[in-house]
Design a protein around this motif. Structure first.
Motif, short mmCIF file in Angstrom:
data_model
loop_
_atom_site.label_atom_id
_atom_site.label_comp_id
_atom_site.label_asym_id
_atom_site.label_seq_id
_atom_site.Cartn_x
_atom_site.Cartn_y
_atom_site.Cartn_z
N LEU A 204 0.84 -1.21 0.00
CA LEU A 204 0.00 0.00 0.00
C LEU A 204 0.87 1.25 0.00
O LEU A 204 0.62 2.20 -0.76
CB LEU A 204 -0.92 -0.01 1.22
N LEU A 205 1.88 1.26 0.84
CA LEU A 205 2.76 2.43 0.92
C LEU A 205 3.54 2.64 -0.38
O LEU A 205 3.84 3.77 -0.76
CB LEU A 205 3.74 2.26 2.09
N ALA A 206 3.86 1.54 -1.06
CA ALA A 206 4.64 1.64 -2.29
C ALA A 206 3.78 1.98 -3.50
O ALA A 206 4.20 2.74 -4.39
CB ALA A 206 5.38 0.32 -2.54
N LEU A 207 2.57 1.42 -3.57
CA LEU A 207 1.76 1.52 -4.79
C LEU A 207 0.78 2.68 -4.81
O LEU A 207 0.51 3.25 -5.87
CB LEU A 207 1.00 0.20 -5.00
N ILE A 208 0.21 3.05 -3.66
CA ILE A 208 -0.80 4.11 -3.66
C ILE A 208 -0.24 5.45 -4.14
O ILE A 208 -0.89 6.13 -4.95
CB ILE A 208 -1.44 4.25 -2.26
N PRO A 209 0.96 5.89 -3.71
CA PRO A 209 1.48 7.17 -4.24
C PRO A 209 1.70 7.15 -5.74
O PRO A 209 1.65 8.20 -6.38
CB PRO A 209 2.82 7.33 -3.50
N ILE A 210 1.92 5.95 -6.32
CA ILE A 210 2.19 5.86 -7.76
C ILE A 210 0.92 5.60 -8.57
O ILE A 210 0.64 6.29 -9.56
CB ILE A 210 3.21 4.72 -8.03
N LEU A 211 0.14 4.60 -8.13
CA LEU A 211 -1.04 4.16 -8.89
C LEU A 211 -2.36 4.63 -8.29
O LEU A 211 -3.42 4.29 -8.80
CB LEU A 211 -1.04 2.62 -8.99
N HIS A 212 -2.28 5.37 -7.20
CA HIS A 212 -3.47 5.92 -6.54
C HIS A 212 -4.43 4.81 -6.12
O HIS A 212 -4.00 3.84 -5.51
CB HIS A 212 -4.12 6.97 -7.43
N THR A 213 -5.72 4.92 -6.43
CA THR A 213 -6.70 3.93 -5.96
C THR A 213 -6.41 2.54 -6.49
O THR A 213 -6.58 1.54 -5.80
CB THR A 213 -8.12 4.35 -6.37
N TRP A 214 -5.92 2.47 -7.74
CA TRP A 214 -5.55 1.16 -8.29
C TRP A 214 -4.43 0.52 -7.48
O TRP A 214 -4.35 -0.72 -7.39
CB TRP A 214 -5.13 1.28 -9.75
N GLY A 215 -3.57 1.33 -6.88
CA GLY A 215 -2.50 0.79 -6.06
C GLY A 215 -3.05 0.02 -4.87
O GLY A 215 -2.53 -1.05 -4.52
N ALA A 216 -4.12 0.54 -4.24
CA ALA A 216 -4.74 -0.15 -3.11
C ALA A 216 -5.38 -1.46 -3.56
O ALA A 216 -5.28 -2.48 -2.87
CB ALA A 216 -5.78 0.75 -2.46
N VAL A 217 -6.03 -1.44 -4.71
CA VAL A 217 -6.68 -2.65 -5.23
C VAL A 217 -5.64 -3.71 -5.57
O VAL A 217 -5.79 -4.89 -5.23
CB VAL A 217 -7.54 -2.31 -6.47
N ILE A 218 -4.57 -3.30 -6.24
CA ILE A 218 -3.50 -4.25 -6.61
C ILE A 218 -2.83 -4.82 -5.37
O ILE A 218 -2.52 -6.02 -5.32
CB ILE A 218 -2.47 -3.55 -7.53
N ALA A 219 -2.62 -4.00 -4.35
CA ALA A 219 -2.02 -4.49 -3.10
C ALA A 219 -2.90 -5.57 -2.48
O ALA A 219 -2.40 -6.59 -1.98
CB ALA A 219 -1.83 -3.33 -2.13
#
Length: 201
Positions: free
Chosen positions: A160-175
């Motif tokens: 979450l910490l790695a992906l949300i700043p880059i992919l935003h909401t999709w980062g949370a889903v992918i995590a």
């Protein structure tokens, strides 16, 4: 005394898991904005209810597993996994098809949530792996439960910490999806170590 000790250990282990469950919303709120948090929250709303409904199946299996010896569980668990997978797939497919209409009727201000909600629902395909966790709980495999409830939440928070700043909401889903895939891999491996290899010995 053993029951109380196991219950205390299980409660402590679950605290870590609960922190990770709410961590995604805290991290989205911190890195993004309340609009993104609202989209993610509504995307999670119905899949989370589906998840709770399906988890009741595992709760029903707990007393039955506790009465069976480990060799019986080892011989049947994959059959049970398959029996749970079929209704899970049907529920997921039905929700994915119905999600656009559900949001149009009940959440018209959050239509952006539809695609995220469908992706989160698809990740429920890995949920039947929790049948292994039920077996661990039934036979007090504390070490396996500790590994699952330590590794997965920590992995999720890091993602979450790695992906949300880059992919935003999709980062949370992918995590979330990656964490559930990891759970699907770890649970059978631990089951094999705790049940099948012990039975062979």
């Amino acid at each position: 005394k053993d029951d109380i000790k196991f219950g205390v250990n299980l409660s402590f282990i679950n605290l870590i898991q609960q922190f990770a469950n709410y961590g995604d919303k805290l991290i989205i709120g911190f890195f993004l904005d309340f609009h993104s948090l609202g989209i993610y929250t509504f995307a999670f709303l119905i899949p989370e209810q589906i998840k709770l409904f399906l988890k009741n199946i595992f709760t029903l299996a707990l007393p039955k597993y506790s009465k069976k010896i480990e060799t019986e569980i080892s011989g049947r668990i994959w059959k049970h996994w398959f029996y749970i997978l079929i209704p899970t797939l049907l529920v997921i497919a039905a929700y994915i098809a119905a999600a656009p209409k559900i949001f149009e009727l009940f959440f018209p201000k959050y239509l952006e949530s539809i695609v995220f909600s469908q992706a989160i629902a698809m990740s429920l395909i890995f949920l039947p792996s929790k049948i292994f966790i039920t077996a661990f709980e039934a036979h007090r495999k504390t070490s396996s439960l500790l590994i699952i409830n330590m590794v997965l939440p920590i992995q999720k928070i890091i993602l979450l910490l790695a992906l949300i700043p880059i992919l935003h909401t999709w980062g949370a889903v992918i995590a979330l999806v990656i964490t559930r895939i990891t759970e699907m891999i770890i649970c059978p491996l631990l089951f094999n170590q705790n049940f099948e290899e012990k039975n062979k010995a």
